[in-house]
Write an enzyme that holds these catalytic residues in place. Structure first.
Site, PDB file in Angstrom:
ATOM      1  N   HIS A 293      29.915  43.156  40.619  1.00  0.00           N
ATOM      2  CA  HIS A 293      30.261  43.036  42.040  1.00  0.00           C
ATOM      3  C   HIS A 293      31.022  44.248  42.546  1.00  0.00           C
ATOM      4  O   HIS A 293      31.755  44.887  41.788  1.00  0.00           O
ATOM      5  CB  HIS A 293      31.011  41.728  42.329  1.00  0.00           C
ATOM      6  CG  HIS A 293      32.348  41.594  41.665  1.00  0.00           C
ATOM      7  ND1 HIS A 293      33.522  41.984  42.270  1.00  0.00           N
ATOM      8  CD2 HIS A 293      32.711  41.091  40.458  1.00  0.00           C
ATOM      9  CE1 HIS A 293      34.543  41.709  41.465  1.00  0.00           C
ATOM     10  NE2 HIS A 293      34.075  41.177  40.358  1.00  0.00           N
TER      11      HIS A 293
ATOM     12  N   ASP B 116      32.930  44.184  45.533  1.00  0.00           N
ATOM     13  CA  ASP B 116      34.130  43.844  46.311  1.00  0.00           C
ATOM     14  C   ASP B 116      35.346  43.814  45.394  1.00  0.00           C
ATOM     15  O   ASP B 116      35.217  43.622  44.184  1.00  0.00           O
ATOM     16  CB  ASP B 116      33.969  42.492  47.032  1.00  0.00           C
ATOM     17  CG  ASP B 116      33.709  41.334  46.079  1.00  0.00           C
ATOM     18  OD1 ASP B 116      32.878  41.482  45.150  1.00  0.00           O
ATOM     19  OD2 ASP B 116      34.349  40.264  46.229  1.00  0.00           O
TER      20      ASP B 116
ATOM     21  N   GLU C  78      32.327  38.279  45.222  1.00  0.00           N
ATOM     22  CA  GLU C  78      32.708  37.556  44.009  1.00  0.00           C
ATOM     23  C   GLU C  78      34.143  37.063  44.110  1.00  0.00           C
ATOM     24  O   GLU C  78      34.488  36.015  43.586  1.00  0.00           O
ATOM     25  CB  GLU C  78      32.540  38.456  42.781  1.00  0.00           C
ATOM     26  CG  GLU C  78      32.606  37.725  41.442  1.00  0.00           C
ATOM     27  CD  GLU C  78      34.020  37.473  40.932  1.00  0.00           C
ATOM     28  OE1 GLU C  78      34.197  36.567  40.103  1.00  0.00           O
ATOM     29  OE2 GLU C  78      34.959  38.180  41.351  1.00  0.00           O
ATOM     30  N   GLU C  79      34.982  37.835  44.794  1.00  0.00           N
ATOM     31  CA  GLU C  79      36.410  37.530  44.810  1.00  0.00           C
ATOM     32  C   GLU C  79      36.776  36.416  45.791  1.00  0.00           C
ATOM     33  O   GLU C  79      37.924  36.001  45.844  1.00  0.00           O
ATOM     34  CB  GLU C  79      37.227  38.791  45.115  1.00  0.00           C
ATOM     35  CG  GLU C  79      37.048  39.915  44.096  1.00  0.00           C
ATOM     36  CD  GLU C  79      37.604  39.576  42.711  1.00  0.00           C
ATOM     37  OE1 GLU C  79      38.106  38.455  42.512  1.00  0.00           O
ATOM     38  OE2 GLU C  79      37.516  40.446  41.828  1.00  0.00           O
TER      39      GLU C  79
ATOM     40  N   HIS D  89      43.399  42.441  39.215  1.00  0.00           N
ATOM     41  CA  HIS D  89      44.150  41.782  40.292  1.00  0.00           C
ATOM     42  C   HIS D  89      45.634  42.144  40.286  1.00  0.00           C
ATOM     43  O   HIS D  89      46.420  41.550  41.020  1.00  0.00           O
ATOM     44  CB  HIS D  89      44.004  40.257  40.256  1.00  0.00           C
ATOM     45  CG  HIS D  89      42.602  39.776  40.473  1.00  0.00           C
ATOM     46  ND1 HIS D  89      42.304  38.528  40.965  1.00  0.00           N
ATOM     47  CD2 HIS D  89      41.404  40.364  40.271  1.00  0.00           C
ATOM     48  CE1 HIS D  89      40.994  38.383  41.046  1.00  0.00           C
ATOM     49  NE2 HIS D  89      40.420  39.487  40.614  1.00  0.00           N
TER      50      HIS D  89
HETATM   51 ZN   LIG Z   1      35.419  40.354  38.923  1.00  0.00          ZN
END
Ligand SMILES: [Zn+2]
Length: 483
Positions: A88, A90, A153-154, A455
């Site tokens: 992904h 994003d 995805e997030e 993250h």
């Molecule tokens: Zn991821």
């Protein structure tokens, strides 16, 4: 064919791989509804990142397709079957406290530091260069290879939902969006709500012949804990209406309770009575036993207070079914399997306002040896006995690829050949992007023992690991698609 030196092939393209990864990371691809529009459902930054990935693939000679900005793919090879590699573009918002700007993608001490370096733009670029190597070497393939790029995805996974509405599901594939060696099994994930209205509680008390004579002297006005269903609540707060003398007595009792349990919290006298707070330990809801649920511990104390009927029923329910009940035993839903471990239950949100609706949000994760339809009725039964309705907010079934499936055995073998390490198979309680594929596993990019900075501030990917992952992915894609 066995003579391909994958590391050397990566080494030859090293400068280009690193520079392209940096440019990719310099695109701020955080979800941005303000710039969303036709062909860019998640905003301009996300769209720019998708286009960058697709363009890099096109320049390498792959055929690309953009599915209305929701997702895209790049394809090469031939044959009926299709090997998918799902990543992904994003990223989550960077947040504060970075030592360098989060979209500078500078390399410091061998680390590419940027939001998305590890999750998931670094590994997405590793997959692109892996495919590029196979193409440039002109290796013969009996299957098609499809690099699929998601854009959401997030948050909501709308990208893969939309993508697979019109696009082919790969025969099998992997996602470079978690850990090495290989995650082949993920628990079923649910977000459930237990809801009790004043009416449903009144009916219950009527049926059980409770009456006002059983009413305690103190009224529970409100009770709140937790913000997210998949986290153990860190803070719990409750307000009680009572006489001032009573408030003084509880202040002392509460101090003792806190000291005994070595918990932190406060009690303050208010106009109406008292207000409590308790601090727990918040951890991820997939492993609730590692935390301390502030809501459960505060309710446990409130059992000592002489509460009104509904308030008492509320704290008793918590004490019986939710307090240190990480496996759902008192609910009657405890189950454990050898492969995936136990069912886990995290009460992530507690909500009580006198005279209004009462609500608990539960995050229950369960292993593949039991069906949702088998344990859900038991929970429903307990809930209805206490005047609660069960509502299913989300349910995702367990995801598992048989450990003897060629996808698993091939990736295991490739991992061992490229690293010299045994490729232990992992079963987890969390969910990876791999479950978006019918037959999909998570394969890297985080090597065992490496710090997981996804993250977090100063997210990074070691250049060394970017190169190593690229070599692994190149061989993996080739071995899966060659016959
Ligand atoms: Zn991821």
């Amino acid at each position: 064919m066995s003579t391909i030196n994958w590391e050397q092939e990566v080494e030859k393209r090293k400068e280009e791989l690193i520079a392209t990864t940096q440019r990719f990371l310099q695109i701020d691809s955080v979800l941005d509804p303000d710039t969303a529009g036709e062909g860019a459902p998640f905003g301009e930054g996300v769209q720019a990142a998708l286009q960058f990935a697709l363009q890099t693939c096109e320049e390498a000679g792959m055929t690309i397709k953009n599915i209305n900005g929701y997702a895209g793919h790049a394809e090469f090879g031939q044959g009926d079957e299709c090997i998918g590699v799902l990543s992904h573009v994003d990223v989550v918002p960077p947040g504060d406290g970075w030592t360098i700007p989060p979209f500078a993608a500078d390399i410091i001490e061998g680390k590419i530091i940027a939001r998305g370096a590890l999750d998931d733009k670094g590994p997405a670029m590793a997959a692109i260069f892996a495919a590029k190597i196979i193409k440039e070497l002109g290796l013969p393939l009996q299957k098609r290879v499809r690099l699929i790029f998601g854009t959401d995805e997030e948050s909501g996974w709308e990208c893969v939902k939309r993508y697979f509405e019109t696009e082919e599901m790969p025969t099998m594939g992997f996602t470079p969006d978690a850990d090495f060696p290989l995650i082949y099994a993920e628990k079923g994930l649910t977000h459930l709500v237990l809801r009790q209205t004043s009416e449903s509680f009144d009916q219950l008390t009527h049926k059980n012949r409770l009456d006002a004579s059983q009413e305690g002297a103190t009224q529970l006005l409100s009770f709140h804990a937790g913000m997210r269903v998949n986290m153990v609540p860190e803070i719990a707060e409750a307000e009680l209406a009572c006489h001032p003398e009573q408030a003084a007595a509880w202040t002392e009792a509460y101090q003792i309770y806190l000291e005994k349990g070595q918990r932190r919290g406060h009690i303050t006298q208010t106009d109406k009575g008292v207000a409590f707070s308790l601090q727990g330990v918040s951890v991820h809801g997939m492993d609730p036993g590692k935390g301390v649920n502030a809501g459960a511990y505060l309710a446990k104390f409130l059992q000592n207070c002489d509460l009104d009927v509904r308030g008492r029923a509320f704290v008793d329910f918590i004490a019986t079914y939710l307090f240190e009940q990480h496996d759902g035993a008192t609910m009657g839903i405890k189950v454990e399997d050898q492969e995936m471990g136990p069912l886990t239950m995290n009460p992530g949100i507690f909500h009580y306002v006198a005279g209004e609706e009462v609500r608990f949000d539960l995050n229950i994760r369960y292993p593949h040896s039991i069906l949702f339809e088998q344990w859900k009725p038991k929970l429903e039964q307990v809930a209805s006995e206490h005047g609660y309705f069960l509502e299913i907010i989300t349910h995702k079934k367990p995801h598992r690829v048989d450990p003897t499936h060629p996808l698993v055995t091939t990736l295991q073998r490739v991992y061992t050949e490229r690293t010299g390490e045994k490729a232990e198979l992992l079963a987890i309680g969390g969910g990876t992007y791999g479950r978006a594929l019918d037959v999909g596993v998570a394969f890297g990019p985080l090597f065992p023992g490496r710090q997981d900075t996804a993250h977090q501030r100063d997210e990074y990917l070691l250049v060394e690991d970017l190169l190593k992952a690229t070599a692994i992915y190149a061989q993996a894609i080739f071995e899966l698609a060659k016959e």
